[in-house]
Design an enzyme around this catalytic site. Structure first.
Site, short mmCIF file in Angstrom:
data_model
loop_
_atom_site.label_atom_id
_atom_site.label_comp_id
_atom_site.label_asym_id
_atom_site.label_seq_id
_atom_site.Cartn_x
_atom_site.Cartn_y
_atom_site.Cartn_z
N ASP A 29 0.86 -1.18 0.00
CA ASP A 29 0.00 0.00 0.00
C ASP A 29 0.90 1.24 0.00
O ASP A 29 1.74 1.40 0.88
CB ASP A 29 -0.86 -0.05 1.27
N ASP A 129 -2.94 2.81 -5.83
CA ASP A 129 -2.00 2.79 -4.70
C ASP A 129 -1.95 1.49 -3.92
O ASP A 129 -1.40 1.47 -2.83
CB ASP A 129 -2.34 3.94 -3.76
N GLU A 130 -2.50 0.42 -4.46
CA GLU A 130 -2.51 -0.83 -3.72
C GLU A 130 -2.36 -2.00 -4.68
O GLU A 130 -2.88 -1.97 -5.78
CB GLU A 130 -3.87 -1.03 -3.04
#
Length: 382
Positions: A29, A129-130
């Site tokens: 993350d 973002d992950e």
DNA sequence: CCTCCACTCTC
DNA sequence: CCGTTTAGTGGAGG
């Protein structure tokens, strides 16, 4: 649903006893991603509260916070908060407010994802973002998994300049909860034997997919923690929350999750919503907006080679209620005229059916089929 | 089974 | 004082 090819293949026979081969799943993350990306290209921001905003265009300051770095969070600034409120909380704090720049974030994200892909055969990206990585075939045990995680963190920091948080566990849910518990710039590995003790004391809203509403309903049943949930009658859970969510709540409370890590399929819908300059229910100001949005959406559909069979409008009323109207077409199309006619029609009918003024208006397409080479389109069926 | 719509969640 | 996008579930009604 979870048990598709991958997990079935993982079932090994052992003296007649079936068991599912243990997986090792990693979730990476990117910390406070948009703000951190802004700090990356402008190092003079470091140390200051940085708030990345989605401006609605209604007034100079209207809009909400997309992401805030930890300096800003210390002042109580959160995602989804109105910009005006964030400014109030940060008054006198030498804070920086920036508009979102998705093209730039996407570019930074791609640099990170490229590195991550080297660490697994299977990468499932979630947003910019992950990403989940199935590292079962890359490491022998959770000790090696931790080494891999450290290496990944190091490489992303050195090669891109970003801090990330990594969670590792026997499945996606545990990896995600580990990462949430460890951020920012963290690393947490939860071995299978430690799963129960890790999750038991956590409040139920730490379970991915359990938000405010579900947590409140659970609390009404006397369920506050994952431990409470694990002891709750699964039949009653299904009664109360339905087949899917009920079963999910029960399984996740016990740390069980067979959902495989799989590269994401192509998207199943496209939508775009805009904020109107001022609240109105006037067709003359709303319909041109609808058509504008149609043009953008249709352009994307053509670019991606998809045909849609369902068209919808989304209206956010002045009181922030969400209303949708949809219509299924007799056949898939990517025709702009049809899209404009049908969405305008839906918007007109909706406006006639209500007294409320609109704050925002949007268009939605779904029910996709791929356009085959040379496929004729059924324009003009009306 | 299909269509339409509300609701929840997440970033 | 109030964004954006996507996925998914479930209920009502046909």
């Amino acid at each position: 649903m979870g048990a598709s090819a991958e997990s079935r293949l993982a079932q090994l026979s052992d003296g007649g006893e079936k068991f599912v081969a243990r997986r090792i799943v990693l979730l990476a993350d990117l910390d406070y991603f948009y703000s951190q990306a802004e700090e990356l290209r402008n190092p003079s921001l470091a140390g200051k509260p940085v708030v990345v905003c989605v401006y609605s265009g209604r007034t100079k300051e209207s809009g909400v916070v997309a992401t805030a770095n930890y300096e800003a969070r210390r002042f109580g600034v959160r995602s989804g908060m109105p910009i005006a409120l964030a400014k109030k909380r940060l008054s006198g704090a030498d804070a920086v407010f920036l508009p979102v720049d998705f093209a730039y974030y996407k570019e930074v994200s791609e640099r990170v994802m490229r590195i991550m892909k080297e660490y697994s055969d299977q990468l499932e990206q979630v947003g910019l973002d992950e990403a989940y990585l199935d590292i079962s075939n890359r490491v022998e045990n959770f000790v090696e998994a931790e080494e891999l995680a450290r290496e990944l963190k190091g490489r992303v920091l050195r090669e891109v300049g970003l801090k990330i948080t990594v969670g590792v566990g026997p499945n996606k849910i545990i990896a995600k909860m580990a990462s949430d518990a460890a951020k920012p710039d963290g690393l947490m590995v939860v071995k299978p034997d430690d799963v129960k003790s890790f999750i038991a004391p956590l409040p139920v809203d730490k379970i991915p997919g359990v938000g405010k509403k579900t947590a409140e309903r659970l609390e009404g049943l006397g369920v506050k923690t994952v431990r409470d949930l694990a002891q709750f009658d699964p039949v009653k859970l299904v009664d109360e929350f339905g087949d899917r969510l009920g079963a999910y709540l029960h399984a996740s409370s016990r740390g069980e999750d067979e959902d495989p890590v799989v590269g994401k399929a192509e998207s199943g819908s496209i939508s775009k919503i805009v904020t109107l300059k001022e609240n109105t229910k006037d067709q003359k100001s709303i319909l041109p907006k609808v058509e504008e949005i149609c043009e953008e959406i249709q352009k994307r559909a053509v670019k991606e080679g998809i045909l849609f069979r369902t068209i919808g409008i989304i209206a956010i009323t002045a009181d922030l209620g969400i209303k949708t109207r949809t219509k299924s077409l007799p056949a898939p199309t990517d025709d702009l005229g049809i899209l404009k006619r049908e969405s305008s029609e839906l918007a007109k009918k909706f406006l006639q059916s209500t007294d409320k003024e609109l704050r925002r208006i949007g268009v939605h397409i779904s029910d996709f089929t791929r356009r085959e080479r040379g496929q004729t389109t059924l324009a003009g069926y009306l």
